[in-house]
Design a protein around this motif. Structure first.
Motif, PDB file in Angstrom:
ATOM      1  N   LYS A  84      36.634  20.027 -21.986  1.00 13.77           N
ATOM      2  CA  LYS A  84      36.089  20.757 -23.142  1.00 13.77           C
ATOM      3  C   LYS A  84      36.977  21.969 -23.446  1.00 13.77           C
ATOM      4  O   LYS A  84      37.300  22.250 -24.605  1.00 13.77           O
ATOM      5  N   MET A  85      37.396  22.660 -22.386  1.00 12.94           N
ATOM      6  CA  MET A  85      38.290  23.807 -22.585  1.00 12.94           C
ATOM      7  C   MET A  85      39.611  23.349 -23.219  1.00 12.94           C
ATOM      8  O   MET A  85      40.138  24.010 -24.120  1.00 12.94           O
ATOM      9  N   ILE A  86      40.130  22.212 -22.762  1.00 15.52           N
ATOM     10  CA  ILE A  86      41.402  21.708 -23.311  1.00 15.52           C
ATOM     11  C   ILE A  86      41.263  21.422 -24.811  1.00 15.52           C
ATOM     12  O   ILE A  86      42.136  21.773 -25.604  1.00 15.52           O
ATOM     13  N   VAL A  87      40.151  20.801 -25.195  1.00 13.99           N
ATOM     14  CA  VAL A  87      39.954  20.457 -26.616  1.00 13.99           C
ATOM     15  C   VAL A  87      39.978  21.738 -27.458  1.00 13.99           C
ATOM     16  O   VAL A  87      40.673  21.815 -28.483  1.00 13.99           O
ATOM     17  N   ASN A  88      39.253  22.770 -27.018  1.00 15.50           N
ATOM     18  CA  ASN A  88      39.251  24.045 -27.754  1.00 15.50           C
ATOM     19  C   ASN A  88      40.626  24.709 -27.746  1.00 15.50           C
ATOM     20  O   ASN A  88      41.058  25.289 -28.746  1.00 15.50           O
ATOM     21  N   MET A  89      41.299  24.583 -26.612  1.00 15.83           N
ATOM     22  CA  MET A  89      42.619  25.219 -26.464  1.00 15.83           C
ATOM     23  C   MET A  89      43.645  24.587 -27.415  1.00 15.83           C
ATOM     24  O   MET A  89      44.403  25.284 -28.084  1.00 15.83           O
ATOM     25  N   ILE A  90      43.648  23.258 -27.494  1.00 14.95           N
ATOM     26  CA  ILE A  90      44.633  22.585 -28.361  1.00 14.95           C
ATOM     27  C   ILE A  90      44.326  22.889 -29.832  1.00 14.95           C
ATOM     28  O   ILE A  90      45.237  23.071 -30.647  1.00 14.95           O
ATOM     29  N   ARG A  91      43.040  22.984 -30.148  1.00 13.51           N
ATOM     30  CA  ARG A  91      42.665  23.341 -31.521  1.00 13.51           C
ATOM     31  C   ARG A  91      43.281  24.703 -31.890  1.00 13.51           C
ATOM     32  O   ARG A  91      43.800  24.892 -32.982  1.00 13.51           O
ATOM     33  N   GLU A  92      43.223  25.617 -30.929  1.00 14.53           N
ATOM     34  CA  GLU A  92      43.767  26.962 -31.142  1.00 14.53           C
ATOM     35  C   GLU A  92      45.308  26.943 -31.147  1.00 14.53           C
ATOM     36  O   GLU A  92      45.942  27.677 -31.898  1.00 14.53           O
ATOM     37  N   ALA A  93      45.869  26.084 -30.314  1.00 10.69           N
ATOM     38  CA  ALA A  93      47.331  26.090 -30.149  1.00 10.69           C
ATOM     39  C   ALA A  93      48.053  25.345 -31.272  1.00 10.69           C
ATOM     40  O   ALA A  93      49.180  25.685 -31.633  1.00 10.69           O
ATOM     41  N   MET A  94      47.394  24.313 -31.808  1.00 11.04           N
ATOM     42  CA  MET A  94      48.069  23.401 -32.734  1.00 11.04           C
ATOM     43  C   MET A  94      48.810  24.120 -33.874  1.00 11.04           C
ATOM     44  O   MET A  94      49.984  23.809 -34.115  1.00 11.04           O
ATOM     45  N   PRO A  95      48.166  25.085 -34.573  1.00  9.77           N
ATOM     46  CA  PRO A  95      48.884  25.733 -35.681  1.00  9.77           C
ATOM     47  C   PRO A  95      50.127  26.508 -35.230  1.00  9.77           C
ATOM     48  O   PRO A  95      50.982  26.817 -36.060  1.00  9.77           O
ATOM     49  N   LEU A  96      50.215  26.786 -33.933  1.00 15.20           N
ATOM     50  CA  LEU A  96      51.351  27.569 -33.436  1.00 15.20           C
ATOM     51  C   LEU A  96      52.517  26.684 -32.988  1.00 15.20           C
ATOM     52  O   LEU A  96      53.610  27.160 -32.711  1.00 15.20           O
ATOM     53  N   ILE A  97      52.271  25.367 -32.910  1.00 16.76           N
ATOM     54  CA  ILE A  97      53.327  24.459 -32.424  1.00 16.76           C
ATOM     55  C   ILE A  97      54.252  24.105 -33.589  1.00 16.76           C
ATOM     56  O   ILE A  97      53.823  23.487 -34.565  1.00 16.76           O
ATOM     57  N   ALA A  98      55.533  24.505 -33.450  1.00 21.79           N
ATOM     58  CA  ALA A  98      56.476  24.304 -34.558  1.00 21.79           C
ATOM     59  C   ALA A  98      57.144  22.928 -34.497  1.00 21.79           C
ATOM     60  O   ALA A  98      57.442  22.321 -35.520  1.00 21.79           O
ATOM     61  N   ASP A  99      57.351  22.420 -33.280  1.00 21.78           N
ATOM     62  CA  ASP A  99      58.084  21.161 -33.111  1.00 21.78           C
ATOM     63  C   ASP A  99      57.135  19.967 -33.333  1.00 21.78           C
ATOM     64  O   ASP A  99      56.159  19.801 -32.602  1.00 21.78           O
TER      65      ASP A  99
END
Ligand code: FE2
Ligand code: FE2
Length: 311
Positions: A45-60
């Motif tokens: 559950k933490m991973i799902v929330n974390m990737i949601r937060e991280a996704m807009p920051l991933i440039a590649d």
């Protein structure tokens, strides 16, 4: 391009009772695996929330694609472990409180720690999985095969997919944080948290599952607890008896246990590349069988189930 495949899996946990002691030959491993199920729900559950937060920051775009496939695999794991846990909770309703506490520990991290910390947490913990799960999968004939096939198949599927996506969390961490020093500096607090959560689950098992159903002291996997219990008995102090102090891996070859331990330590060092890990043979067999249409949700009984359905 990512090679990860997202597979949907169902294990019929609602069809009939889910035993706590799902491998009667190894009560300590049954309990340990149940604790992993509880931990997986909160962690994923933490991973799902974390990737949601991280996704807009991933440039590649390649990393974004990896992150997307990774989180979708984790989402599937979480769903299946919830069904497993629900089966246990139906039988032992007090375990709902335990599951809530475990999830609460991870929700706390989501709310109170920076994204970089959770990326390091995921990368560090996932890096330990390949050596640890190799030890378990290499010994599947004693750890999984004698047990309830739904539970065994759930873990085998989850563990081979963890091996499959062994590099994902590090790829994401490296693209957004990229500091081995930060990852190593955070490791002690990360693993303290992991152990705290497993301990919470095991305390809940001792509290809510009667001894005759669990057949072992769920806390016996903790060296410090075993020492304390022994000391109290020796001093003839009043000790709460939670059952036999069995250990899950007692019957596994010592050499293989040492290799796993070295692998865990190596997984935390700088420049660790999970691509170079020695993989469990069972993972390849699993992927081949899945591709061939084998019923992997009944890993040990698929042939019997197919024969019964043909009648
Ligand atoms: Fe997972
Ligand atoms: Fe994972």
């Amino acid at each position: 391009m990512t090679d990860l495949q997202v597979r949907q899996m169902r294990f019929a946990f609602a069809d009939y009772d889910v035993p706590f002691l799902w491998n009667e030959e190894n009560p300590a491993f049954s309990s340990m695996a149940n604790a992993v199920s509880f931990l997986a729900i909160g962690f994923e559950k933490m991973i799902v929330n974390m990737i949601r937060e991280a996704m807009p920051l991933i440039a590649d775009p390649a990393v974004a694609e990896e992150a997307d496939a990774f989180v979708r695999q984790e989402g599937q794991h979480s769903t299946a472990h919830r069904q497993h846990a629900n089966g246990l909770i139906r039988r032992y309703p007090g375990l709902q409180e335990t599951l809530n506490e475990v999830i609460g520990e991870f929700d706390h991290l989501t709310v109170n720690t920076p994204l970089n910390y959770r990326l390091a947490y995921t990368a560090d913990l996932e890096a330990t999985f390949t050596p640890v799960f190799k030890l378990m999968l290499d010994n599947d004939s004693t750890l999984f095969q004698p047990g309830d096939d739904r539970v065994a198949s759930l873990f085998i599927w989850h563990f081979v997919e963890e091996v499959e996506h062994r590099s994902s969390a590090l790829i994401i961490f490296d693209s957004l944080v990229g500091s081995d020093i930060y990852r190593m500096r955070m490791a002690p607090s990360i693993f303290r948290h992991v152990m705290k959560v497993i301990r919470l689950a095991c305390e809940g098992f001792n509290k809510h599952v009667p001894l005759e159903d669990r057949q072992s002291d769920a806390l016996s996997m903790f060296v410090s607890y075993r020492g304390k219990q022994k000391l109290r008995k020796w001093l003839r102090l009043r000790t709460e008896d939670n059952g036999p102090m069995a250990r899950a891996f007692d019957d596994l070859p010592l050499g293989e246990q040492l290799i796993a331990l070295v692998g865990v330590i190596r997984s935390q060092l700088p420049k660790h590349n999970p691509d170079h890990e020695t993989l469990p043979a069972l993972a390849d067999v699993w992927f081949e069988r899945y591709a061939a249409g084998y019923d992997v949700s009944h890993w040990y009984t698929a042939d019997t189930v197919a024969a019964r359905e043909a009648e």
